[in-house]
Motif scaffolding. Sequence first.
Motif, short mmCIF file in Angstrom:
data_model
loop_
_atom_site.label_atom_id
_atom_site.label_comp_id
_atom_site.label_asym_id
_atom_site.label_seq_id
_atom_site.Cartn_x
_atom_site.Cartn_y
_atom_site.Cartn_z
N VAL A 152 15.49 -11.53 -5.95
CA VAL A 152 15.52 -10.73 -7.46
C VAL A 152 17.06 -10.75 -7.08
N ALA A 153 17.51 -10.43 -8.51
CA ALA A 153 18.60 -10.14 -8.72
C ALA A 153 19.11 -9.57 -9.77
N PHE A 154 20.92 -8.22 -10.02
CA PHE A 154 20.84 -7.92 -10.69
C PHE A 154 22.25 -8.44 -11.73
N GLN A 190 23.03 -10.07 -15.73
CA GLN A 190 23.04 -9.55 -17.14
C GLN A 190 22.25 -10.37 -17.62
N ILE A 236 23.36 -5.91 -26.68
CA ILE A 236 23.05 -5.28 -25.67
C ILE A 236 22.28 -5.98 -25.08
N HIS A 270 24.90 -8.71 -22.91
CA HIS A 270 25.21 -7.63 -21.76
C HIS A 270 25.38 -6.45 -20.83
N MET A 271 23.28 -6.45 -21.25
CA MET A 271 22.93 -5.40 -19.74
C MET A 271 22.56 -5.93 -18.92
N ARG A 272 22.67 -5.18 -17.39
CA ARG A 272 21.83 -6.03 -16.85
C ARG A 272 20.87 -4.47 -16.08
N GLU A 273 19.42 -5.98 -15.23
CA GLU A 273 18.63 -5.55 -15.17
C GLU A 273 18.17 -6.36 -13.66
N ARG A 274 17.11 -5.71 -13.54
CA ARG A 274 16.36 -6.15 -12.15
C ARG A 274 16.10 -7.59 -13.23
#
Lengths: 182, 378
Positions: free
Chosen positions: B5-7, B9, B173, B176-180
């Motif tokens: 897993v990673a967080f 963009q 959006i 550039h948004m960051r999520e898991r």
Amino acid sequence: MSKRYEIRFSGAGGQGLILAGVIMAEAASIYEGLQAVQSQSYGPEARGGSSKSEVIISDGPIDYPKATIVDALLALTQEAADKYSVDLKEGGVLLIDSELVTRQPAGNFKVVSFPITSTAKNEVGREIVTNIVALGAMVALTGMITRENAEKAVLARVPEAFLELNKKAFNIGYEKAIAALG
Amino acid sequence: MGKKVAFLQGNEAAAHGALYAGCNFFAGYPITPSTEVAEVLSAELPKIGGKFIQMEDEIGAMAALLGGALAGSKALTSTSGPGLSLKQELIGYGCIAEIPCVIYNVMRGGPSTGMPTGPSQSDVMCAKWGTHGDHPAICLVPASVQETYEETIRAFNLSEKYRTPVMVMPDEIVAHMRERIVFPEPGEIEIIPRKAPTVPPEQYKPYDTSFGDVPPLAAFGSEYRFHVTGLNKMQDGFPTTKASVVQEEEERQVRKVEGNVDDIVKFEEYLLDDAEIVVVAFGSTSRSARYAVNEARKEGIKAGMFRIITYWPFPEKQLLALAKRGVKAFITPEMNLGMTHGLVKGCTEGKAPVLGIFRVDGEPINPGQILDKMKEVK
């Protein structure tokens, strides 16, 4: 439905606000096991101009990735404090740099203030870690992430040569916020 | 546990999705808000023996993309509005010469330089009508970081399967948004390889329809020698003006996509079973719509969402079926001045009103705006 907690880091471009938001979200998502989304908006300038970074934390899936009613707000410029404090939830918390935000916004929220930038410069030793001092304070004020997990997230993001500097910045910020809360 | 897993963009996820799909060639020119794709691939491609090249501009980048793809690479470029405009002539070349490649375009405000750091959804028409002439168009519009990763892989698969350029278009959006993100294991997602020639070089024709609508493509520069041109061509790749051949070839190129819409069109239905109000949304706007639908349900409004994942070909059949089943209204929130609105109106044949929410000020459409529009429906 799951509960949303909304945090906004705001100020000017170049203050490291986006990174502060990224670390907060990483701490929640990777280390704390919560769900988190980080988003940002900034102008075309490399420095200056307004900048904000938003983090939504929840125990369930997050649909809308932007803030609706802000639970906790950091403002590192007067402009940001004036513009965004109106979005604060009743009973929310506003953290300001006491030297940069001289006119304190009023409202049904708690205001916590200390000289964040000067703390980075004089007590930690480098102005560049202002964002990490502020992050430490926001971790303390929001209580969404444990101090340990947040520190882990900070250290995972910085180059090895600057581990101690950032660790110091984070912990001073955390302590100052607790002290300012009284 | 076990899976990585990673967080990340959206842009970083796209780069990693491309690598999973076997991308080994990137040509581009940096532009906000898509540059992170190039940043990641400039570091990663050399490690796997791939090639990364920053060209003199977006036109050069698109030309290099076609060359790399034709030579046998799985090729990607990334750009944003102004760059997409510059690439258009060569995108047409990719369509007529049938060169599989992926164009990742992050939608920012336009036209021209517009608002470089602001979100938009106003390039969706450019994905289909930007280049002149009749041509196939596939455009995917992800709504999350995970989906950007997966749709980039699907874009490579579709480009190889149908031998045509494919676009992936997140808005700023999503990009550039960051999520898991949870990475799939190797082999977990099918990777479709390019159809290779089965005949010896002397018998090879690059547009040999005896193998079906999608002829095998040999690597340019290999022992398979062939001619490539932007002119209308015969099966051997040489130009022709023979009316029957041109007509047939043009129709086949478009049919590769239009004849396979069920394979290409992907969508999500959210709470549509009993929905009287259907929000038709995509990209980050669909996230506002989901929030609004959930709020509306709490208030007893029977709302649902049809989420577009494949924008081109447009999901006309599904929307018409919904209109025929009977809904009180469709609502189309979008960060442009009504591009999707027009399409939904067109394919639902006037069977229900289509209410638009249009925003081009660089701010996202918020859930409250959609909820308010729902309340206007009588």
